[in-house]
Motif scaffolding. Structure first.
Motif, short mmCIF file in Angstrom:
data_model
loop_
_atom_site.label_atom_id
_atom_site.label_comp_id
_atom_site.label_asym_id
_atom_site.label_seq_id
_atom_site.Cartn_x
_atom_site.Cartn_y
_atom_site.Cartn_z
N GLN A 7 -10.99 0.01 7.07
CA GLN A 7 -9.66 0.62 7.06
C GLN A 7 -9.49 1.62 8.20
OE1 GLN A 7 -8.52 2.17 3.23
NE2 GLN A 7 -7.16 3.68 4.10
N ASP A 8 -10.46 2.50 8.38
CA ASP A 8 -10.38 3.54 9.41
C ASP A 8 -11.28 3.16 10.57
OD1 ASP A 8 -10.20 5.76 10.97
OD2 ASP A 8 -11.18 7.13 9.53
N PRO A 9 -10.73 2.81 11.74
CA PRO A 9 -11.59 2.40 12.85
C PRO A 9 -12.57 3.48 13.29
CG PRO A 9 -9.30 2.71 13.58
CD PRO A 9 -9.30 2.74 12.09
N ASP A 16 -11.10 -5.18 5.37
CA ASP A 16 -10.90 -4.27 4.24
C ASP A 16 -9.79 -3.28 4.58
OD1 ASP A 16 -11.03 -2.74 2.00
OD2 ASP A 16 -13.12 -2.12 2.22
N GLU A 17 -8.57 -3.58 4.15
CA GLU A 17 -7.40 -2.74 4.42
C GLU A 17 -7.33 -2.36 5.91
OE1 GLU A 17 -5.19 -1.98 2.15
OE2 GLU A 17 -6.13 -1.80 0.18
N PRO A 18 -7.36 -3.33 6.84
CA PRO A 18 -7.51 -3.00 8.26
C PRO A 18 -6.28 -2.38 8.91
CG PRO A 18 -7.08 -5.34 8.00
CD PRO A 18 -7.24 -4.78 6.61
N THR A 19 -5.14 -2.34 8.21
CA THR A 19 -3.94 -1.79 8.83
C THR A 19 -3.38 -0.58 8.11
OG1 THR A 19 -2.50 -3.31 7.57
CG2 THR A 19 -3.28 -4.07 9.71
N THR A 20 -4.02 -0.15 7.02
CA THR A 20 -3.47 0.92 6.20
C THR A 20 -3.31 2.22 6.98
OG1 THR A 20 -4.44 -0.05 4.23
CG2 THR A 20 -3.80 2.25 4.08
#
Length: 350
Positions: free
Chosen positions: A106-108, A192-196
């Motif tokens: 989720q968070d890069p 895993d939620e890659p754009t949230t």
């Protein structure tokens, strides 16, 4: 749960069977994942959806062998390319994570070293995951890294190669993470939620990028999300999770337009639409305390269609079609007939 012809091993990229995960905490043992079964077919995108805390991310981390130290896998198999990932050593899992399965979080920033140039982070991954017996020079790794940066849509990759993560926007950082994930040519990509954590415009760009890479590289994608709009855009099939269990699985059209589980109805009813003045429905109550899961169907206390048996016994998976299965006593032959509400507010992608 049988999935008809989907059980053909020649078409299965990943099979999760009877997976159960418990977290040991000071307040008690949390049963985060309970007897989960699903298959990811080669070349498809399977979305796992549900509220926060339903067990989606825990399932993906179990597949990757990245569970926290206080987590214990109580049962199950995770089979990829004929190997049960739960029986592998940490060294073997490092190899599998590098060459067969890659993951985007989720968070890069959680995936990047803040004090290392992004180009070096890609080249080190390329060198680390090189094929056995094959030597990769630093020059070759740099050329490959720049090629990957260009593939994921990073402009002026030669310049960006020398930058640190904090010098890049959130969207650019996520593209770097995707480039790292692709550096070893995996067969499976877990998102895993890659754009949230991104704004709406950038979200669309990243989703388009993942879809394009899936097609070009013939990837199998496991997409973890709570956003049903993303599911409509990306997925071929959907597994709906609640309280650590899969309660409905089917093609996107089956789940969106012919759903049979009251929890799925509730999720679809809560999706807003700009062109509708209809009141949004909320799901009454709260998810159960998984240190002490309720007897019977975990959704029963929040389910306006609940039957007496829902509070006593967990429902089995009932077969609706070869691709559609639902864990609800409403599908039992002796259950009262309930007319599903018209709940879908989302248009499927063309």
């Amino acid at each position: 749960m049988e999935e008809g012809n989907l059980k053909n091993s020649n078409t299965v990229a990943l099979a999760v069977k009877n997976l159960s995960v418990t977290f040991h905490t000071p307040s008690g043992n949390v049963q985060a994942v309970r007897s989960v079964d699903f298959t990811l077919q080669k070349g498809e995108t399977l979305a796992i959806v549900g509220e926060s805390g339903s067990g989606k991310s825990v399932t993906s981390k179990a597949i990757m062998g990245l569970l926290a130290k206080n987590a214990k896998i109580d049962s199950g198999e995770i089979v990829c390319d004929g190997e049960d990932l739960l029986k592998q050593t940490e060294r073997e899992m490092t190899r599998i994570r590098g060459r067969k399965i890659a993951m985007i979080f989720q968070d890069p920033m959680s995936s990047l070293n803040p004090i290392m140039r992004v180009g070096k982070q890609i080249t080190e991954t390329i060198i680390l995951n090189r094929k056995k017996g094959k030597k990769v020079t630093k020059k070759e790794a740099k050329e490959r890294a720049i090629e990957l940066m260009r593939e994921v849509g990073i402009p002026e990759p030669e310049t960006r190669f020398q930058q640190y993560p904090f010098e890049l926007s959130g969207g650019m950082r996520q593209r770097i993470v995707i480039a790292i994930a692709l550096s070893s040519n995996p067969d499976i990509l877990i998102c895993d939620e890659p754009t949230t954590a991104l704004d709406v415009t950038i979200q669309a760009q990243i989703l388009d990028l993942i879809d394009r890479l899936k097609s070009e590289r013939k990837l199998s994608v496991l997409f973890i999300t709570h956003d049903l709009g993303v599911v409509a855009r990306m997925a071929d099939r959907v597994a709906v999770m609640y309280a650590g269990k899969i309660v409905e699985v089917g093609t996107v059209d089956e789940v969106f337009y012919s759903s049979r589980h009251p929890y799925t109805w509730a999720l679809l009813s809560s999706v807003p639409r700009m062109d509708s003045k209809a009141r949004l429905d909320s799901i009454v109550g709260s998810p159960p305390d998984m240190t002490n899961p309720p007897k019977g169907d975990a959704f029963a206390p929040r389910n306006p269609y609940a039957l007496a048996i829902d509070f006593e016994e967990e429902p089995p998976m009932f077969k609706v079609s070869d691709t559609h299965y639902v864990a609800s006593w409403l599908l039992h032959e002796y259950a009262p007939k309930v007319r599903p509400p018209k709940v879908c507010r989302i248009k499927r992608k063309e």
